[in-house]
Design an enzyme around this catalytic site. Structure first.
Site, PDB file in Angstrom:
ATOM      1  N   GLY A 158       0.830  -1.197   0.000  1.00 33.57           N
ATOM      2  CA  GLY A 158       0.000   0.000   0.000  1.00 33.57           C
ATOM      3  C   GLY A 158       0.863   1.244   0.000  1.00 33.57           C
ATOM      4  CE1 TYR A 159      -0.233   4.364  -5.185  1.00 35.67           C
ATOM      5  CE2 TYR A 159       0.067   1.991  -5.136  1.00 35.67           C
ATOM      6  CZ  TYR A 159      -0.498   3.122  -5.710  1.00 35.67           C
ATOM      7  OH  TYR A 159      -1.331   2.989  -6.790  1.00 35.67           O
ATOM      8  N   GLY A 160      -0.872   4.484  -0.808  1.00 35.23           N
ATOM      9  CA  GLY A 160      -1.833   5.577  -0.662  1.00 35.23           C
ATOM     10  C   GLY A 160      -2.864   5.177   0.370  1.00 35.23           C
ATOM     11  CB  SER A 161      -6.551   5.406   0.388  1.00 39.41           C
ATOM     12  OG  SER A 161      -6.833   4.606  -0.744  1.00 39.41           O
ATOM     13  CD  GLU A 181      -6.397   0.206  -5.419  1.00 44.65           C
ATOM     14  OE1 GLU A 181      -5.888   1.042  -6.191  1.00 44.65           O
ATOM     15  OE2 GLU A 181      -6.752   0.482  -4.265  1.00 44.65           O
TER      16      GLU A 181
END
Length: 176
Positions: free
Chosen positions: A8-11, A84
Site C-alpha cells: 500500500g502506498y496511498g489510501s 483498484e
C-alpha cells in the site's frame, strides 16, 4: 495456500479494507508515489478530471506491506480488483520489497499503466495543484484527497516531498 503480501502506498495504508495478519513498513525501489492518474469519477468528472495516486516508474516509495493469509487470497484479490481495477488504469504486478526489519518479500502492487488514457504523467507541482484545486467527484473534493493523504503520511512518519509541494500550493490557493 501460502500467505501473500500486498503493498500500500496511498489510501490502502490507512484503509486497507481486507483482513491481514501482519503490517510492516516497506520500501519499494524502481517506483514512486505520484499524482499521475486522472480521476473522472471519484475525485473529478469527465469534464473536469482530478488527480489521484499511482505508482509510477523511477525512484522509490515508502509504504506499508500487509501479509494476508493464503486462505483469503481469492477473497482479497476480488476486493482489491474491484477497488483498484475499476478503470483498468493500474497493472497488477508482483514486486520485491524490503521490509523495515530487513526481510525481502514479493508483494502485489498496483502500478500506473502509462499507456492508459487516464495516465497524466509527471506533472509539475503547480500544474498538479491547479488540476486538483478545481476538481471534485463522487468521493469529494480532490483537494481533500491530497491534503488527507499528506496528513496520513505525516502521521505515519512518511515524507513525500512531491506530494507535500502540491499540498503546500493548494494551501496557498485556498487561503487567497
Amino acid at each position: 495456500m501460502s500467505d501473500f503480501w500486498v503493498f500500500g502506498y496511498g489510501s490502502l495504508m490507512w484503509k486497507p479494507g481486507f483482513a491481514h495478519m501482519e503490517t510492516a513498513r516497506a520500501l519499494l525501489h524502481g517506483y514512486r508515489r505520484a499524482l499521475c492518474i486522472h480521476s473522472n469519477v471519484h475525485r473529478g468528472t469527465p469534464e473536469q478530471p482530478g488527480l489521484v495516486l499511482g505508482l509510477d516508474r523511477g525512484g522509490s516509495c515508502l509504504g506499508l506491506a500487509f501479509r494476508v493469509p493464503g486462505e483469503l487470497m481469492d477473497e482479497v484479490l476480488v476486493y482489491l480488483r474491484a477497488r483498484e481495477m475499476i478503470n483498468n488504469v493500474y497493472v497488477e504486478k508482483h514486486l520485491p520489497l524490503r521490509l523495515a526489519d530487513g526481510r525481502q518479500v514479493t508483494a502485489l502492487a498496483y502500478v500506473a499503466d502509462r499507456s492508459h488514457r487516464q495516465y497524466a504523467g509527471a506533472l509539475p507541482a503547480i500544474e498538479a495543484a491547479a488540476i486538483v484545486g478545481r476538481a471534485s467527484g463522487q468521493s469529494g473534493a480532490n483537494t481533500e484527497y491530497v491534503m488527507s493523504t499528506v496528513d496520513h503520511l505525516r502521521k505515519m512518519g512518511i515524507r513525500d516531498h512531491r506530494l507535500e509541494n502540491v499540498a503546500a500550493l493548494l494551501a496557498g490557493l485556498t487561503s487567497i
